[in-house]
Design an enzyme around this catalytic site. Structure first.
Site, mmCIF file in Angstrom:
data_model
loop_
_atom_site.group_PDB
_atom_site.id
_atom_site.type_symbol
_atom_site.label_atom_id
_atom_site.label_comp_id
_atom_site.label_asym_id
_atom_site.label_seq_id
_atom_site.Cartn_x
_atom_site.Cartn_y
_atom_site.Cartn_z
ATOM 1 C CD1 TRP A 58 -0.848 24.634 56.492
ATOM 2 C CD2 TRP A 58 0.746 25.473 58.054
ATOM 3 N NE1 TRP A 58 -1.135 24.391 57.886
ATOM 4 C CE2 TRP A 58 -0.381 24.765 58.840
ATOM 5 C CE3 TRP A 58 1.967 25.875 58.886
ATOM 6 C CZ2 TRP A 58 -0.272 24.563 60.309
ATOM 7 C CZ3 TRP A 58 1.867 25.623 60.065
ATOM 8 C CH2 TRP A 58 0.839 25.260 61.008
ATOM 9 C CE1 TYR A 59 4.320 28.719 58.892
ATOM 10 C CE2 TYR A 59 5.776 30.607 58.012
ATOM 11 C CZ TYR A 59 5.591 29.361 58.546
ATOM 12 O OH TYR A 59 6.784 28.958 59.309
ATOM 13 C CB SER A 60 -2.435 33.483 56.954
ATOM 14 O OG SER A 60 -2.088 33.965 57.913
ATOM 15 C CB THR A 61 -5.064 29.059 54.004
ATOM 16 O OG1 THR A 61 -5.145 28.637 55.458
ATOM 17 C CG2 THR A 61 -5.246 27.958 53.207
#
Length: 331
Positions: A58-61
């Site tokens: 999920w971090y920075s997609t």
């Protein structure tokens, strides 16, 4: 750098884990470092003996896994690294591109491995509890990732102790791979995992990793009116109790001749609740402070002084997200 046994497993990890939520793409969040600014921090972490790195799809997609995973693999051998990533939060508008369903887990692990450029991840963590998916479905799907050789160990994060225990109980009943790690928030301003989670993990021999040791930066600031740099969490901290504890952190730091960050980190690392702190870094100096803090021992009087103002607060998890924890007994 010391290296510790990870719970009751045979895995050894560095005493400190680098959390990399702040690395990936500034287009995702303004405070996130792009690749060129992330590389020096990753290199310095390796120089300091850090081998344990925490990511999430999920971090920075997804860009986080690309920046962190691929650059680390350019800097050192895969077998020297302990790479962790997570699954749960939405990766797109697709209704199935989120959660802990069999479909999403099977897709997410393959995408994460492709982004990092590795055949396996050492620790695969469910980012939160999924109330919409049967626990049996989730645990069997996670077990399949291990049996397929894509994952070495399983962990969980940000849930109630009963949910974590239920998931592990289902795994035990079916002979599936259990969780060997709980990743939870823990700092001088948020100690709710002391109620049940730490005791459960200690009883079961589960390794505990703790994030946000500086309370989203609140405890590291010199100013009394400090605000967090992470926009999503700015409202978590800042009431009268928080400000008093932060003042005491600064007082102890001044007496010791160190920064408030040293003291706040030393309190977490030196807790009798055995844990491995996950620290973020926007500059290499932040990593150096974190490593120095591991050697700072607070005496019993200092710890009592720092802890005295605390009162129980609302628990933070995905069922109660982004909500400022209020003191339940503010008197």
């Amino acid at each position: 750098m010391d290296y510790l046994r990870f719970g009751q497993t045979g895995l050894k990890v560095s005493r400190l884990c680098l959390g990399t939520m702040s690395m990936g793409s500034s287009a995702w969040k303004s405070w996130v470092l792009d690749e060129d600014d992330s590389i020096p921090i990753l290199r310095r972490a390796l120089d300091l003996g850090v081998t344990f790195f925490d990511m999430a799809d999920w971090y920075s997609t997804g860009r986080n896994e690309e920046v962190v995973g691929r650059n680390l693999l350019r800097m050192t051998a895969r077998e020297r690294l302990v790479l962790a990533t997570k699954v749960f939060y939405p990766m797109s508008d697709d209704a199935n591109d989120r959660g802990l369903s069999r479909k999403h887990i099977a897709t997410a692990i393959d995408r994460s491995l492709a982004r990092m450029g590795t055949d396996y991840v050492d620790l695969y963590v469910v980012h939160a509890f999924d109330a919409d998916t049967p626990v049996e479905e989730t645990m069997e799907a996670l077990n399949d990732t291990v049996r397929a050789g894509k994952v070495r160990y399983l962990g969980a994060s940000t849930m109630y102790a009963w949910q974590f225990a239920k998931m592990n109980h289902v795994a035990a009943l079916n002979g599936w791979t259990p969780f060997v790690n709980m990743q939870c928030q823990y700092n001088l301003l948020y100690r709710e995992e002391e109620r049940e989670m730490f005791a459960y993990c200690r009883d079961q021999g589960i390794a505990v990793t703790t994030f946000s040791p500086l309370a989203r930066g609140f405890l590291a600031r010199a100013e009394r009116t400090a605000r967090s740099t992470h926009d999503l969490y700015q409202e978590f901290y800042g009431d009268d109790i928080d400000r008093e504890i932060a003042r005491r952190v600064r007082e102890v730091a001044a007496r010791r001749g160190v920064s408030p960050a040293h003291v706040a980190l030393a309190w977490v690392a030196g807790s009798h609740h055995s844990n491995i702190p996950i620290v973020g870094a926007a500059k290499t100096v932040h990593l150096e402070v974190a490593v120095e803090a591991l050697a700072l021992e607070l005496d019993a009087g200092e710890r009592a002084f720092l802890e005295a103002p605390y009162r129980p607060r609302d628990e933070i998890n995905d069922q109660n997200p982004v909500r400022r924890p209020r003191a339940l007994h503010p008197g």
